[in-house]
Design a protein around this motif. Structure first.
Motif, PDB file in Angstrom:
ATOM      1  N   THR A   1     -11.631  12.293  15.800  1.00 52.26           N
ATOM      2  CA  THR A   1     -11.474  11.036  16.534  1.00 52.26           C
ATOM      3  C   THR A   1     -11.392   9.825  15.609  1.00 52.26           C
ATOM      4  N   ALA A   2     -11.714   9.996  14.337  1.00 51.79           N
ATOM      5  CA  ALA A   2     -11.670   8.863  13.391  1.00 51.79           C
ATOM      6  C   ALA A   2     -11.003   9.289  12.091  1.00 51.79           C
ATOM      7  N   PRO A   3      -9.724   9.669  12.142  1.00 49.77           N
ATOM      8  CA  PRO A   3      -9.055  10.158  10.928  1.00 49.77           C
ATOM      9  C   PRO A   3      -8.973   9.129   9.818  1.00 49.77           C
ATOM     10  N   GLN A   4      -9.167   7.836  10.156  1.00 47.23           N
ATOM     11  CA  GLN A   4      -9.123   6.796   9.138  1.00 47.23           C
ATOM     12  C   GLN A   4     -10.274   6.931   8.137  1.00 47.23           C
ATOM     13  N   MET A   5     -11.256   7.772   8.460  1.00 48.59           N
ATOM     14  CA  MET A   5     -12.360   8.008   7.528  1.00 48.59           C
ATOM     15  C   MET A   5     -11.912   8.825   6.312  1.00 48.59           C
ATOM     16  N   MET A   6     -10.779   9.475   6.389  1.00 46.68           N
ATOM     17  CA  MET A   6     -10.257  10.278   5.290  1.00 46.68           C
ATOM     18  C   MET A   6      -9.787   9.369   4.153  1.00 46.68           C
ATOM     19  N   VAL A   7     -10.032   9.751   2.900  1.00 49.23           N
ATOM     20  CA  VAL A   7      -9.738   8.845   1.792  1.00 49.23           C
ATOM     21  C   VAL A   7      -8.244   8.699   1.508  1.00 49.23           C
ATOM     22  N   GLY A   8      -7.448   9.749   1.596  1.00 51.76           N
ATOM     23  CA  GLY A   8      -6.017   9.637   1.355  1.00 51.76           C
ATOM     24  C   GLY A   8      -5.613   9.770  -0.109  1.00 51.76           C
ATOM     25  N   ARG A   9      -4.296   9.685  -0.346  1.00 55.06           N
ATOM     26  CA  ARG A   9      -3.732  10.000  -1.665  1.00 55.06           C
ATOM     27  C   ARG A   9      -4.233   9.077  -2.774  1.00 55.06           C
TER      28      ARG A   9
ATOM     29  N   LYS B   1       1.778  12.841  -6.356  1.00 52.88           N
ATOM     30  CA  LYS B   1       1.591  13.539  -5.080  1.00 52.88           C
ATOM     31  C   LYS B   1       0.669  14.729  -5.289  1.00 52.88           C
ATOM     32  N   PRO B   2      -0.374  14.850  -4.461  1.00 53.32           N
ATOM     33  CA  PRO B   2      -1.278  15.989  -4.598  1.00 53.32           C
ATOM     34  C   PRO B   2      -0.651  17.265  -4.048  1.00 53.32           C
ATOM     35  N   ASP B   3      -1.334  18.358  -4.224  1.00 57.80           N
ATOM     36  CA  ASP B   3      -0.894  19.643  -3.685  1.00 57.80           C
ATOM     37  C   ASP B   3      -0.652  19.531  -2.180  1.00 57.80           C
TER      38      ASP B   3
ATOM     39  N   SER C   1     -13.997  15.563  -1.386  1.00 53.44           N
ATOM     40  CA  SER C   1     -14.694  16.656  -2.085  1.00 53.44           C
ATOM     41  C   SER C   1     -13.716  17.494  -2.898  1.00 53.44           C
ATOM     42  N   ILE C   2     -12.613  17.876  -2.270  1.00 52.11           N
ATOM     43  CA  ILE C   2     -11.635  18.723  -2.948  1.00 52.11           C
ATOM     44  C   ILE C   2     -10.975  17.951  -4.085  1.00 52.11           C
ATOM     45  N   SER C   3     -10.686  16.669  -3.862  1.00 50.68           N
ATOM     46  CA  SER C   3     -10.085  15.852  -4.919  1.00 50.68           C
ATOM     47  C   SER C   3     -10.975  15.822  -6.149  1.00 50.68           C
ATOM     48  N   MET C   4     -12.266  15.571  -5.939  1.00 52.58           N
ATOM     49  CA  MET C   4     -13.193  15.517  -7.073  1.00 52.58           C
ATOM     50  C   MET C   4     -13.396  16.891  -7.702  1.00 52.58           C
ATOM     51  N   ALA C   5     -13.501  17.921  -6.870  1.00 52.23           N
ATOM     52  CA  ALA C   5     -13.705  19.273  -7.400  1.00 52.23           C
ATOM     53  C   ALA C   5     -12.537  19.714  -8.265  1.00 52.23           C
ATOM     54  N   SER C   6     -11.330  19.265  -7.916  1.00 50.51           N
ATOM     55  CA  SER C   6     -10.148  19.648  -8.696  1.00 50.51           C
ATOM     56  C   SER C   6     -10.201  19.122 -10.118  1.00 50.51           C
ATOM     57  N   ALA C   7     -11.011  18.075 -10.336  1.00 48.84           N
ATOM     58  CA  ALA C   7     -11.113  17.471 -11.666  1.00 48.84           C
ATOM     59  C   ALA C   7     -12.343  17.946 -12.431  1.00 48.84           C
ATOM     60  N   LEU C   8     -13.180  18.761 -11.788  1.00 48.80           N
ATOM     61  CA  LEU C   8     -14.379  19.268 -12.448  1.00 48.80           C
ATOM     62  C   LEU C   8     -14.048  20.436 -13.362  1.00 48.80           C
ATOM     63  N   PRO C   9     -14.822  20.626 -14.424  1.00 48.26           N
ATOM     64  CA  PRO C   9     -14.684  21.845 -15.218  1.00 48.26           C
ATOM     65  C   PRO C   9     -15.170  23.041 -14.406  1.00 48.26           C
ATOM     66  N   PRO C  10     -14.909  24.259 -14.865  1.00 47.25           N
ATOM     67  CA  PRO C  10     -15.296  25.444 -14.093  1.00 47.25           C
ATOM     68  C   PRO C  10     -16.784  25.503 -13.749  1.00 47.25           C
ATOM     69  N   ASP C  11     -17.647  24.929 -14.596  1.00 46.21           N
ATOM     70  CA  ASP C  11     -19.085  24.977 -14.321  1.00 46.21           C
ATOM     71  C   ASP C  11     -19.576  23.720 -13.604  1.00 46.21           C
ATOM     72  N   GLY C  12     -18.658  22.864 -13.151  1.00 47.23           N
ATOM     73  CA  GLY C  12     -19.047  21.668 -12.413  1.00 47.23           C
ATOM     74  C   GLY C  12     -19.406  22.007 -10.975  1.00 47.23           C
ATOM     75  N   ARG C  13     -20.233  21.150 -10.369  1.00 47.11           N
ATOM     76  CA  ARG C  13     -20.692  21.398  -9.008  1.00 47.11           C
ATOM     77  C   ARG C  13     -20.779  20.099  -8.217  1.00 47.11           C
TER      78      ARG C  13
ATOM     79  N   GLU D   1       0.834  -1.202   0.000  1.00 42.51           N
ATOM     80  CA  GLU D   1       0.000   0.000   0.000  1.00 42.51           C
ATOM     81  C   GLU D   1       0.871   1.256   0.000  1.00 42.51           C
ATOM     82  N   ASP D   2       1.909   1.264   0.814  1.00 41.59           N
ATOM     83  CA  ASP D   2       2.824   2.406   0.862  1.00 41.59           C
ATOM     84  C   ASP D   2       3.525   2.585  -0.481  1.00 41.59           C
ATOM     85  N   TYR D   3       3.925   1.473  -1.094  1.00 47.09           N
ATOM     86  CA  TYR D   3       4.596   1.534  -2.398  1.00 47.09           C
ATOM     87  C   TYR D   3       3.659   2.151  -3.441  1.00 47.09           C
ATOM     88  N   ALA D   4       2.391   1.710  -3.419  1.00 47.36           N
ATOM     89  CA  ALA D   4       1.415   2.256  -4.361  1.00 47.36           C
ATOM     90  C   ALA D   4       1.236   3.763  -4.149  1.00 47.36           C
ATOM     91  N   ALA D   5       1.173   4.178  -2.884  1.00 49.08           N
ATOM     92  CA  ALA D   5       1.016   5.605  -2.589  1.00 49.08           C
ATOM     93  C   ALA D   5       2.210   6.405  -3.090  1.00 49.08           C
TER      94      ALA D   5
END
Length: 214
Positions: A36-44, A19-21, A73-85, A10-14
């Motif tokens: 209290t549950a940081p593992q809920m974050m999706v990660g790189r 690398k994101p911003d 949310s930010i990961s997906m938004a970064s790939a949206l066109p300017p008029d994406g929501r 998993e570390d090798y794959a990451a």
């Protein structure tokens, strides 16, 4: 979250995923410090994969169930066109407060609307179609979320359900409420003749679902 594959792999794959911003590094650090549950974050890896799916599908309207601190949310938004929501739903004002700060800093905040409150109630107020739906919220409601959003999915839309392997507990005979809910959801999707699905072993498991042509 336990790794489904060997942690070294998993570390090798990451390490071999672009690398994101650096904003994501700071977001991850604050999430680990303040929640209290940081593992809920999706990660790189998963964040990069979600962004790739947005680009590949050409999605413009996205519905996310489970904002947490905003990495996905930010990961997906970064790939949206300017008029994406993106409309993203959560019940935790503290976590979404963190999310909003980083969304705005990312430059993509204008594409993202946070809706606080029970997701099933919010879904009722939303008009489709959505090009992409990402389910990553409370596990006992997964099947309810799925049924609530399926009719709002665009004809060629993509639904993504996260955590479908649940740290490997789905192959154990028993389990707690969340484990049983994930198992039931997985069986529900497998037996649903309205859709086609593929389950991937990315991170904690992701199922990609499309509606069958009518």
């Amino acid at each position: 979250m336990a790794f489904i594959v060997n942690e070294d792999v998993e570390d090798y794959a990451a390490e071999h995923t672009t690398k994101p911003d650096e904003l994501f590094d700071r977001l991850a650090a604050e999430t680990r410090e303040k929640t209290t549950a940081p593992q809920m974050m999706v990660g790189r890896i998963e964040g990069g994969f979600l962004a790739a799916l947005v680009r590949l599908t050409g999605a413009k309207r996205i519905l996310e169930l489970g904002t947490f601190t905003g990495y996905s949310s930010i990961s997906m938004a970064s790939a949206l066109p300017p008029d994406g929501r993106i409309t993203t739903c959560d019940v935790d004002p503290e976590a979404t407060g963190i999310a909003r700060r980083y969304m705005n800093e990312s430059g993509h905040g204008g594409k993202i609307e946070i809706r606080l409150g029970p997701a099933l109630e919010t879904i009722e107020t939303l008009d489709g179609p959505f090009d992409l739906v990402f389910i990553d919220s409370d596990k006992p409601n997964y099947e309810n979320y799925y049924e609530a959003v399926l009719s709002k999915l665009a004809e060629d839309g993509l639904l993504i359900a996260d955590n479908v392997l649940w740290s490997g507990r789905v192959v154990e005979p028993d389990g707690d409420e969340s484990t049983q809910a994930i198992k039931a959801f997985n069986e529900h999707v497998r037996n649903d003749q309205r859709v086609t699905a593929v389950m991937l072993t990315v991170r904690d498991g992701m199922t990609l679902v499309r509606r069958r042509a009518e």
